[in-house]
Design a protein around this motif. Structure first.
Motif, PDB file in Angstrom:
ATOM      1  N   CYS A  70      20.900  22.731 -14.205  1.00  0.00           N
ATOM      2  CA  CYS A  70      21.140  21.719 -13.360  1.00  0.00           C
ATOM      3  C   CYS A  70      20.262  21.918 -12.119  1.00  0.00           C
ATOM      4  CB  CYS A  70      22.609  21.765 -12.987  1.00  0.00           C
ATOM      5  SG  CYS A  70      23.658  21.694 -14.350  1.00  0.00           S
ATOM      6  N   LEU A  71      20.434  23.047 -11.480  1.00  0.00           N
ATOM      7  CA  LEU A  71      19.486  22.996 -10.041  1.00  0.00           C
ATOM      8  C   LEU A  71      18.171  22.845 -10.434  1.00  0.00           C
ATOM      9  CD1 LEU A  71      21.622  25.924  -8.535  1.00  0.00           C
ATOM     10  CD2 LEU A  71      21.757  23.630  -8.188  1.00  0.00           C
ATOM     11  N   ARG A  72      17.494  23.344 -11.431  1.00  0.00           N
ATOM     12  CA  ARG A  72      16.163  22.875 -11.708  1.00  0.00           C
ATOM     13  C   ARG A  72      15.777  21.583 -11.854  1.00  0.00           C
ATOM     14  NH1 ARG A  72      16.566  27.470 -15.288  1.00  0.00           N
ATOM     15  NH2 ARG A  72      16.623  26.173 -16.842  1.00  0.00           N
ATOM     16  N   GLU A  73      16.771  20.804 -12.474  1.00  0.00           N
ATOM     17  CA  GLU A  73      16.264  19.321 -12.798  1.00  0.00           C
ATOM     18  C   GLU A  73      16.797  18.333 -11.448  1.00  0.00           C
ATOM     19  OE1 GLU A  73      18.481  17.684 -15.944  1.00  0.00           O
ATOM     20  OE2 GLU A  73      20.249  17.779 -14.796  1.00  0.00           O
ATOM     21  N   MET A  74      17.469  18.846 -10.496  1.00  0.00           N
ATOM     22  CA  MET A  74      18.017  18.066  -9.424  1.00  0.00           C
ATOM     23  C   MET A  74      16.617  17.620  -8.623  1.00  0.00           C
ATOM     24  SD  MET A  74      20.668  16.795  -8.405  1.00  0.00           S
ATOM     25  CE  MET A  74      21.770  17.618  -9.107  1.00  0.00           C
ATOM     26  N   PRO A  75      15.633  18.422  -8.483  1.00  0.00           N
ATOM     27  CA  PRO A  75      14.682  17.626  -7.718  1.00  0.00           C
ATOM     28  C   PRO A  75      14.157  16.528  -8.518  1.00  0.00           C
ATOM     29  CG  PRO A  75      14.107  20.041  -7.468  1.00  0.00           C
ATOM     30  CD  PRO A  75      15.433  19.908  -8.577  1.00  0.00           C
ATOM     31  N   GLU A  76      14.064  16.773 -10.061  1.00  0.00           N
ATOM     32  CA  GLU A  76      13.239  15.747 -10.774  1.00  0.00           C
ATOM     33  C   GLU A  76      14.496  14.428 -10.511  1.00  0.00           C
ATOM     34  OE1 GLU A  76      10.851  15.381 -12.941  1.00  0.00           O
ATOM     35  OE2 GLU A  76      10.254  17.327 -12.147  1.00  0.00           O
ATOM     36  N   LEU A  77      15.664  14.728 -10.475  1.00  0.00           N
ATOM     37  CA  LEU A  77      16.663  13.485 -10.523  1.00  0.00           C
ATOM     38  C   LEU A  77      16.258  12.731  -9.130  1.00  0.00           C
ATOM     39  CD1 LEU A  77      19.646  15.056 -11.922  1.00  0.00           C
ATOM     40  CD2 LEU A  77      18.075  13.133 -13.030  1.00  0.00           C
ATOM     41  N   VAL A  78      15.884  13.455  -8.129  1.00  0.00           N
ATOM     42  CA  VAL A  78      15.791  12.916  -6.787  1.00  0.00           C
ATOM     43  C   VAL A  78      14.541  12.051  -6.669  1.00  0.00           C
ATOM     44  CG1 VAL A  78      15.308  13.716  -4.196  1.00  0.00           C
ATOM     45  CG2 VAL A  78      17.275  14.793  -5.547  1.00  0.00           C
ATOM     46  N   THR A  79      13.722  12.609  -7.283  1.00  0.00           N
ATOM     47  CA  THR A  79      12.113  11.903  -7.677  1.00  0.00           C
ATOM     48  C   THR A  79      12.650  10.753  -8.308  1.00  0.00           C
ATOM     49  OG1 THR A  79      10.880  13.957  -7.465  1.00  0.00           O
ATOM     50  CG2 THR A  79       9.870  11.942  -8.451  1.00  0.00           C
ATOM     51  N   PHE A  80      13.319  10.677  -9.275  1.00  0.00           N
ATOM     52  CA  PHE A  80      13.536   9.508 -10.157  1.00  0.00           C
ATOM     53  C   PHE A  80      14.428   8.445  -9.286  1.00  0.00           C
ATOM     54  CE2 PHE A  80      16.822   7.388 -12.992  1.00  0.00           C
ATOM     55  CZ  PHE A  80      15.674   6.730 -13.538  1.00  0.00           C
ATOM     56  N   ASN A  81      15.269   9.015  -8.608  1.00  0.00           N
ATOM     57  CA  ASN A  81      16.293   8.229  -7.633  1.00  0.00           C
ATOM     58  C   ASN A  81      15.244   7.445  -6.728  1.00  0.00           C
ATOM     59  OD1 ASN A  81      18.994   6.928  -6.828  1.00  0.00           O
ATOM     60  ND2 ASN A  81      18.466   8.396  -5.092  1.00  0.00           N
ATOM     61  N   HIS A  82      14.436   8.050  -6.098  1.00  0.00           N
ATOM     62  CA  HIS A  82      13.348   7.301  -5.137  1.00  0.00           C
ATOM     63  C   HIS A  82      12.553   6.336  -5.696  1.00  0.00           C
ATOM     64  CE1 HIS A  82      14.569   9.716  -1.734  1.00  0.00           C
ATOM     65  NE2 HIS A  82      14.843  10.654  -2.269  1.00  0.00           N
ATOM     66  N   SER A  83      12.282   6.188  -6.983  1.00  0.00           N
ATOM     67  CA  SER A  83      11.501   5.146  -7.799  1.00  0.00           C
ATOM     68  C   SER A  83      12.287   4.420  -8.827  1.00  0.00           C
ATOM     69  CB  SER A  83      10.311   5.759  -8.175  1.00  0.00           C
ATOM     70  OG  SER A  83      10.770   6.677  -9.283  1.00  0.00           O
ATOM     71  N   LEU A  84      13.745   4.105  -8.497  1.00  0.00           N
ATOM     72  CA  LEU A  84      14.484   3.381  -9.503  1.00  0.00           C
ATOM     73  C   LEU A  84      13.996   2.130  -9.732  1.00  0.00           C
ATOM     74  CD1 LEU A  84      17.999   4.365  -8.636  1.00  0.00           C
ATOM     75  CD2 LEU A  84      16.789   4.998 -10.621  1.00  0.00           C
ATOM     76  N   PRO A  85      14.106   1.357 -10.823  1.00  0.00           N
ATOM     77  CA  PRO A  85      14.015   0.075 -10.946  1.00  0.00           C
ATOM     78  C   PRO A  85      14.931  -0.662 -10.488  1.00  0.00           C
ATOM     79  CG  PRO A  85      13.548   1.250 -13.216  1.00  0.00           C
ATOM     80  CD  PRO A  85      13.960   2.223 -12.084  1.00  0.00           C
ATOM     81  N   ASP A  86      14.701  -1.824  -9.908  1.00  0.00           N
ATOM     82  CA  ASP A  86      15.880  -2.683  -9.386  1.00  0.00           C
ATOM     83  C   ASP A  86      17.324  -2.774 -10.342  1.00  0.00           C
ATOM     84  OD1 ASP A  86      14.279  -3.289  -6.957  1.00  0.00           O
ATOM     85  OD2 ASP A  86      13.665  -4.922  -7.806  1.00  0.00           O
TER      86      ASP A  86
END
Length: 170
Positions: A70-86
């Motif tokens: 979970c902690l390893r994937e969290m930066p990936e989720l943060v990256t995904f969140n910063h480029s979310l489609p509308d």
């Protein structure tokens, strides 16, 4: 000839004042009731109803601080969140019940820069708590679960899977 005394309007004003006061109290009560009605709340204090998210793709990721993947994937989720489609929203939710201050401290400690749902007995989610972590759920615009991804995920994989699901949904 007797002079008649002017009639007092005080007798008429009291019932009108009472009705205005009653209407204000009813409005305040209805407003407060509506503000308290929500399915979940995020750390920033925003309250959400699932019905208000209809029409959007919603990704919900379960995590915990004791879960290394979970902690390893969290930066990936943060990256995904910063480029979310509308048309997409991302939320994280801690697997264990935590108070708001505990959750804030944990989000700061692990640099969780995305909306985190406060997990409480009142939290209403359209999925069951997963049997293990990490777990990511993708809900379609109709509010129904379109995919469940058990295990670690990357921003790239999540973008690809969403694109596939959006293509299949058209």
């Amino acid at each position: 000839m007797l002079l008649s005394q002017p009639k007092s309007n005080a007798g008429k004003i009291k019932p009108i004042l009472f009705l205005v006061l009653l209407a204000l109290v009813a409005f305040a009560g209805a407003y407060t009731y509506q503000r308290l009605q929500h399915d979940f709340e995020t750390l920033d204090g925003t309250a959400y109803l699932w019905q208000d998210l209809e029409g959007k793709w919603v990704v919900v990721n379960y995590f915990a601080p004791w879960c290394a993947p979970c902690l390893r994937e969290m930066p990936e989720l943060v990256t995904f969140n910063h480029s979310l489609p509308d048309d997409t929203r991302l939320f994280a939710i801690n697997y264990d019940l935590k108070t708001k201050p505990e959750l804030k401290a944990m989000a700061e400690k692990f640099d969780i820069d995305l909306p985190v749902i406060i997990s409480s007995p009142e939290t209403k989610l359209p999925m069951q708590k997963p049997p293990y972590l990490p777990a990511t759920f993708i809900l379609g615009p109709d509010g129904k679960i379109k995919d469940t991804i058990m295990g670690e995920i990357t921003a790239t994989h999540l973008r690809q899977r969403l694109a596939e699901l959006k293509g299949a949904d058209e």
